[in-house]
Design an enzyme around this catalytic site. Structure first.
Site, short mmCIF file in Angstrom:
data_model
loop_
_atom_site.label_atom_id
_atom_site.label_comp_id
_atom_site.label_asym_id
_atom_site.label_seq_id
_atom_site.Cartn_x
_atom_site.Cartn_y
_atom_site.Cartn_z
N GLY A 191 -5.23 4.95 3.96
CA GLY A 191 -4.22 4.36 4.97
C GLY A 191 -5.22 3.98 6.01
N GLY A 239 -4.86 3.33 -2.39
CA GLY A 239 -5.54 3.34 -1.15
C GLY A 239 -5.54 4.89 0.26
CD GLU A 284 12.00 4.98 8.86
OE1 GLU A 284 11.68 5.93 9.92
OE2 GLU A 284 12.80 5.05 7.46
CD GLU A 326 10.18 13.06 11.07
OE1 GLU A 326 10.88 12.41 10.89
OE2 GLU A 326 8.82 12.93 11.99
CB VAL A 347 -5.43 0.02 1.61
CG1 VAL A 347 -4.92 -0.51 0.73
CG2 VAL A 347 -6.80 0.91 0.56
CE LYS A 398 -1.32 3.02 2.62
NZ LYS A 398 -1.13 4.49 1.28
CB CYS A 431 12.57 9.82 7.97
SG CYS A 431 13.31 8.13 7.50
#
Length: 485
Positions: free
Chosen positions: A214, A212, A256, A390, A217, A181, A290
């Site tokens: 989160g 799709g 992650e 972040e 899907v 996905k 990241c």
């Protein structure tokens, strides 16, 4: 580029209506349509039909059927499939780079690196699998490493090609079948990637792709009992939700979840090399990375010369059309991301940090699109919002320290622990400092990569590791057979 069979163009707006299930492009059961917006000008460039729970269940069913055979393949067969995947994606590097620039706004020089890193993931997985003993015996005991089963791979929008290839390579090496996905915001990139993967000639159902939301899907993959493992790259909040919801069916997880990475500038650093290296770490992928080194820790005794060096070097950080190879910073991926970054810049100012470079608003002459000014704050305290959260944009916080011990304490004073850097002339000292940082990966003096080295984080940066042998092991379960050999 992708064939007209799966992408059609109407008045220059591309239309995607299919998913890849059981070795074929099939029309979406889901009917919700989403616009794909070009980040350089805010215009619609594509419309994608999003998958629903039924599409997801069909893909899981195909992967489950395929696993009955693929899960019993030999190491030699999997090595051959990895080589086929590598060849297929290698043939599309130019196409994948171009579509990443168009859809995501990735700058040309970094977009190609992302795509090539994805290609190299298959090589690293091949090497890791060759070195990994899948069977070990002693006495009357035999231990085999068995593929965990059907894996759900959920990827983020900032490095689509890399994430898909990295996770798929590890899963295939382990003998798992997968449902991918990808981010719905990466639909054009995904379609070009799937066209490439389809050319590799893997058995039907080994990999399936459903684009799709989160919450639709992804949620079905997490709760479905036929999915044994989830490998996810994305936000902490979603990672926590996956752990909670996946527990009901005892999902194995690799997560992650990002970072707030520190770069420690030691007092013996040569600034003519150190500052360019630190800014590359901070502003890679336009700050939407990241691993971005968004906290720069500098000795108070050198703060003023560091500030001068940053001002000088930031002249090279031009913002503009990401297809121009001279451009260092492109647009944010979306209006939402632009608004998020701008809100953090305002927050930094409100909390008393000083803007050394950049600030609020669009760069001059770039009012269209989602461009922000690369911003460097000084006089930042580590408890400020801009130093703890972040931002995922080109915003750097410079934090002063008095001693090496204080620098280490500040670096570790974060809920994240994905990536760190140490810059200094004395390499033995730099390595000693690096050994005390709470991060899954630490680089010394510049951004470097090793596709065989593990990637993943401590604390809120996630669970588990990816890349090479470590990534393959995440898709395997040990099974012991005791008795006569």
């Amino acid at each position: 580029m992708a064939t007209m069979e799966t992408i059609t163009e109407r008045d220059t707006i591309k239309t995607i209506t299919t998913h890849y299930i059981d070795g074929a492009f099939v029309e979406s059961h889901g009917r919700e349509v989403m616009d794909i917006i070009k980040p350089t000008n805010g215009k619609v460039i594509a419309r994608v039909t999003l998958g629903d729970e039924e599409d997801t269940r069909r893909a899981i069913g195909a992967a489950k059927r395929a696993f009955a055979t693929f899960g019993r393949t030999s190491k030699e067969e999997r090595l051959r499939y990895l080589r086929q995947l590598h060849k297929a994606v290698s043939d599309h590097v130019d196409d994948l780079t171009a579509v990443m620039i168009e859809e995501y706004g990735g700058v040309a020089q970094f977009a190609r690196l992302i795509v090539e890193s994805g290609v190299n993931a298959f090589v690293a997985a091949e090497k890791g699998l060759q070195e990994l003993p899948l069977t070990q015996s002693w006495g009357k005991t035999t231990v085999t490493l068995e593929p965990v089963g059907v894996a759900g791979l959920i990827t983020a929008w900032n490095a689509n090609a890399l994430f898909i290839c990295l996770k798929l390579a590890s899963a295939v090496a382990a003998g798992c079948t997968v449902v991918i996905k990808p981010s719905e915001m990466s639909s054009l990139q995904t379609r070009v990637m799937v066209e490439a993967l389809n050319a590799a000639g893997l058995p039907k159902g080994v990999f399936n792709v459903v684009t799709g939301l989160g919450t639709v899907v992804g949620a079905e993959m997490v709760r479905n009992p036929d999915v044994a493992k989830i490998s996810f790259t994305g936000s902490v909040a979603v990672g926590q939700q996956i752990m909670r919801d996946g527990a009901a069916t005892m999902k194995r997880v690799t997560l992650e979840l990002g970072g707030k990475s520190p770069t420690i500038l030691l007092d013996d650093a040569a600034l003519d090399k150190a500052i360019p290296a630190a800014l590359i770490l901070a502003f890679m992928n336009s700050g939407q990375a990241c691993a971005a080194g968004t906290r720069l820790l500098v000795p108070k005794s050198r703060l003023e010369e560091v500030k001068r060096a940053i001002r000088d070097e930031m002249r090279n950080y031009t913002v503009g059309d990401p297809s121009d190879p001279k451009i260092m910073v492109g647009p944010m991926v979306s209006q939402k991301q632009y608004d998020r970054v701008e809100s953090y810049i305002r927050k930094g100012i409100e909390e008393g940090a000083e803007v050394l470079v950049g600030g609020e608003g669009h760069p001059k002459g770039l009012d269209a699109g989602y461009y922000v000014k690369p911003t460097v704050f000084v006089n930042v305290k580590n408890d400020m919002t801009i130093a703890q959260e972040e931002i995922f944009g080109p915003v750097l916080s410079v934090i002063a320290y008095d001693s090496e011990e204080e620098a280490i304490r500040i670096a570790n004073d974060s809920r994240y622990g994905l990536h760190s850097a140490v810059i200094g002339t004395d390499l033995q000292r730099a390595r000693r400092v690096a050994s005390q940082l709470q991060a899954g990966r630490v680089v010394i003096n510049n951004m470097t990569d090793d596709p065989d080295a593990p990637w993943g984080g401590f604390k809120f940066s996630g669970v588990g590791r990816e890349y090479g042998r470590y990534g393959i092991e995440a898709f395997l379960e040990p099974k012991a057979i005791l008795g006569a050999l």
